[in-house]
Design a protein around this motif. Sequence first.
Motif, mmCIF file in Angstrom:
data_model
loop_
_atom_site.group_PDB
_atom_site.id
_atom_site.type_symbol
_atom_site.label_atom_id
_atom_site.label_comp_id
_atom_site.label_asym_id
_atom_site.label_seq_id
_atom_site.Cartn_x
_atom_site.Cartn_y
_atom_site.Cartn_z
ATOM 1 N N TYR A 151 0.833 -1.209 0.000
ATOM 2 C CA TYR A 151 0.000 0.000 0.000
ATOM 3 C C TYR A 151 0.869 1.260 0.000
ATOM 4 O O TYR A 151 0.606 2.202 -0.737
ATOM 5 N N GLU A 152 1.918 1.264 0.802
ATOM 6 C CA GLU A 152 2.819 2.416 0.863
ATOM 7 C C GLU A 152 3.525 2.634 -0.476
ATOM 8 O O GLU A 152 3.707 3.764 -0.914
ATOM 9 N N GLN A 153 3.941 1.541 -1.127
ATOM 10 C CA GLN A 153 4.586 1.665 -2.434
ATOM 11 C C GLN A 153 3.640 2.316 -3.437
ATOM 12 O O GLN A 153 4.043 3.174 -4.218
ATOM 13 N N CYS A 154 2.390 1.912 -3.406
ATOM 14 C CA CYS A 154 1.401 2.459 -4.328
ATOM 15 C C CYS A 154 1.148 3.942 -4.036
ATOM 16 O O CYS A 154 1.194 4.771 -4.941
ATOM 17 N N THR A 155 0.879 4.258 -2.771
ATOM 18 C CA THR A 155 0.551 5.657 -2.440
ATOM 19 C C THR A 155 1.734 6.595 -2.645
ATOM 20 O O THR A 155 1.528 7.778 -2.898
ATOM 21 N N ASP A 156 2.949 6.099 -2.557
ATOM 22 C CA ASP A 156 4.123 6.936 -2.837
ATOM 23 C C ASP A 156 4.177 7.333 -4.307
ATOM 24 O O ASP A 156 4.709 8.384 -4.660
ATOM 25 N N LEU A 157 3.639 6.506 -5.168
ATOM 26 C CA LEU A 157 3.674 6.736 -6.612
ATOM 27 C C LEU A 157 2.579 7.680 -7.103
ATOM 28 O O LEU A 157 2.761 8.403 -8.081
ATOM 29 N N VAL A 158 1.438 7.696 -6.424
ATOM 30 C CA VAL A 158 0.258 8.438 -6.892
ATOM 31 C C VAL A 158 0.499 9.936 -7.101
ATOM 32 O O VAL A 158 0.123 10.479 -8.146
ATOM 33 N N PRO A 159 1.128 10.670 -6.159
ATOM 34 C CA PRO A 159 1.299 12.117 -6.384
ATOM 35 C C PRO A 159 2.087 12.448 -7.655
ATOM 36 O O PRO A 159 1.725 13.360 -8.404
ATOM 37 N N GLY A 160 3.145 11.704 -7.931
ATOM 38 C CA GLY A 160 3.935 11.946 -9.138
ATOM 39 C C GLY A 160 3.152 11.663 -10.406
ATOM 40 O O GLY A 160 3.244 12.406 -11.389
ATOM 41 N N LEU A 161 2.367 10.586 -10.391
ATOM 42 C CA LEU A 161 1.552 10.260 -11.562
ATOM 43 C C LEU A 161 0.468 11.301 -11.777
ATOM 44 O O LEU A 161 0.199 11.709 -12.914
ATOM 45 N N THR A 162 -0.151 11.757 -10.700
ATOM 46 C CA THR A 162 -1.188 12.782 -10.807
ATOM 47 C C THR A 162 -0.602 14.069 -11.374
ATOM 48 O O THR A 162 -1.228 14.735 -12.191
ATOM 49 N N GLU A 163 0.614 14.398 -10.950
ATOM 50 C CA GLU A 163 1.273 15.618 -11.424
ATOM 51 C C GLU A 163 1.555 15.580 -12.924
ATOM 52 O O GLU A 163 1.602 16.626 -13.574
ATOM 53 N N THR A 164 1.744 14.383 -13.488
ATOM 54 C CA THR A 164 2.028 14.285 -14.917
ATOM 55 C C THR A 164 0.797 14.531 -15.786
ATOM 56 O O THR A 164 0.932 14.763 -16.990
ATOM 57 N N LEU A 165 -0.399 14.460 -15.187
ATOM 58 C CA LEU A 165 -1.617 14.742 -15.949
ATOM 59 C C LEU A 165 -1.718 16.246 -16.221
ATOM 60 O O LEU A 165 -1.265 17.061 -15.413
ATOM 61 N N THR A 166 -2.333 16.611 -17.310
ATOM 62 C CA THR A 166 -2.578 18.026 -17.572
ATOM 63 C C THR A 166 -3.583 18.554 -16.553
ATOM 64 O O THR A 166 -4.336 17.789 -15.955
ATOM 65 N N ALA A 167 -3.589 19.867 -16.347
ATOM 66 C CA ALA A 167 -4.487 20.466 -15.347
ATOM 67 C C ALA A 167 -5.953 20.063 -15.547
ATOM 68 O O ALA A 167 -6.613 19.656 -14.590
ATOM 69 N N PRO A 168 -6.502 20.136 -16.773
ATOM 70 C CA PRO A 168 -7.899 19.710 -16.951
ATOM 71 C C PRO A 168 -8.102 18.230 -16.627
ATOM 72 O O PRO A 168 -9.118 17.847 -16.049
ATOM 73 N N ASN A 169 -7.137 17.387 -16.981
ATOM 74 C CA ASN A 169 -7.280 15.953 -16.727
ATOM 75 C C ASN A 169 -7.164 15.618 -15.247
ATOM 76 O O ASN A 169 -7.724 14.626 -14.793
ATOM 77 N N ARG A 170 -6.438 16.428 -14.467
ATOM 78 C CA ARG A 170 -6.343 16.191 -13.023
ATOM 79 C C ARG A 170 -7.711 16.307 -12.357
ATOM 80 O O ARG A 170 -7.963 15.670 -11.345
ATOM 81 N N LYS A 171 -8.581 17.134 -12.918
ATOM 82 C CA LYS A 171 -9.924 17.295 -12.359
ATOM 83 C C LYS A 171 -10.820 16.112 -12.721
ATOM 84 O O LYS A 171 -11.737 15.776 -11.992
ATOM 85 N N ARG A 172 -10.549 15.476 -13.867
ATOM 86 C CA ARG A 172 -11.417 14.396 -14.345
ATOM 87 C C ARG A 172 -10.916 13.008 -13.984
ATOM 88 O O ARG A 172 -11.700 12.135 -13.656
ATOM 89 N N HIS A 173 -9.630 12.788 -14.089
ATOM 90 C CA HIS A 173 -9.070 11.454 -13.896
ATOM 91 C C HIS A 173 -8.365 11.371 -12.548
ATOM 92 O O HIS A 173 -7.881 12.370 -12.039
ATOM 93 N N ARG A 174 -8.301 10.148 -12.000
ATOM 94 C CA ARG A 174 -7.580 10.001 -10.735
ATOM 95 C C ARG A 174 -6.972 8.618 -10.600
ATOM 96 O O ARG A 174 -7.471 7.644 -11.139
ATOM 97 N N PHE A 175 -5.863 8.592 -9.876
ATOM 98 C CA PHE A 175 -5.189 7.348 -9.541
ATOM 99 C C PHE A 175 -5.607 6.959 -8.127
ATOM 100 O O PHE A 175 -5.655 7.805 -7.240
ATOM 101 N N VAL A 176 -5.903 5.682 -7.927
ATOM 102 C CA VAL A 176 -6.372 5.186 -6.633
ATOM 103 C C VAL A 176 -5.649 3.883 -6.317
ATOM 104 O O VAL A 176 -5.495 3.025 -7.187
ATOM 105 N N CYS A 177 -5.220 3.744 -5.068
ATOM 106 C CA CYS A 177 -4.647 2.484 -4.598
ATOM 107 C C CYS A 177 -5.756 1.699 -3.918
ATOM 108 O O CYS A 177 -6.390 2.205 -2.995
#
Length: 83
Positions: A32-58
Amino acid sequence: MTVFLLLYLCIDATHTDCQMVRADSWSGPTAYEQCTDLVPGLTETLTAPNRKRHRFVCEIQGDGAKPEEHKALPAFIHQSFRM
């Protein structure tokens, strides 16, 4: 414990019409920790409009205890229409 990294691809920011895609998985006591450590970086790679629509979840799979910070997502209803 097994943890899946899921990407919810949603039509809009309401997250009522989403498609789930399994992006990665981990097994073991720190999965779980490995997954949650990865989520912020992946979310940051999305464009601003896509950050509002798409999400990464562990999501934890199996019968093991869930970490306190893990929140269950509302169930998404998948509907299929034919014309």
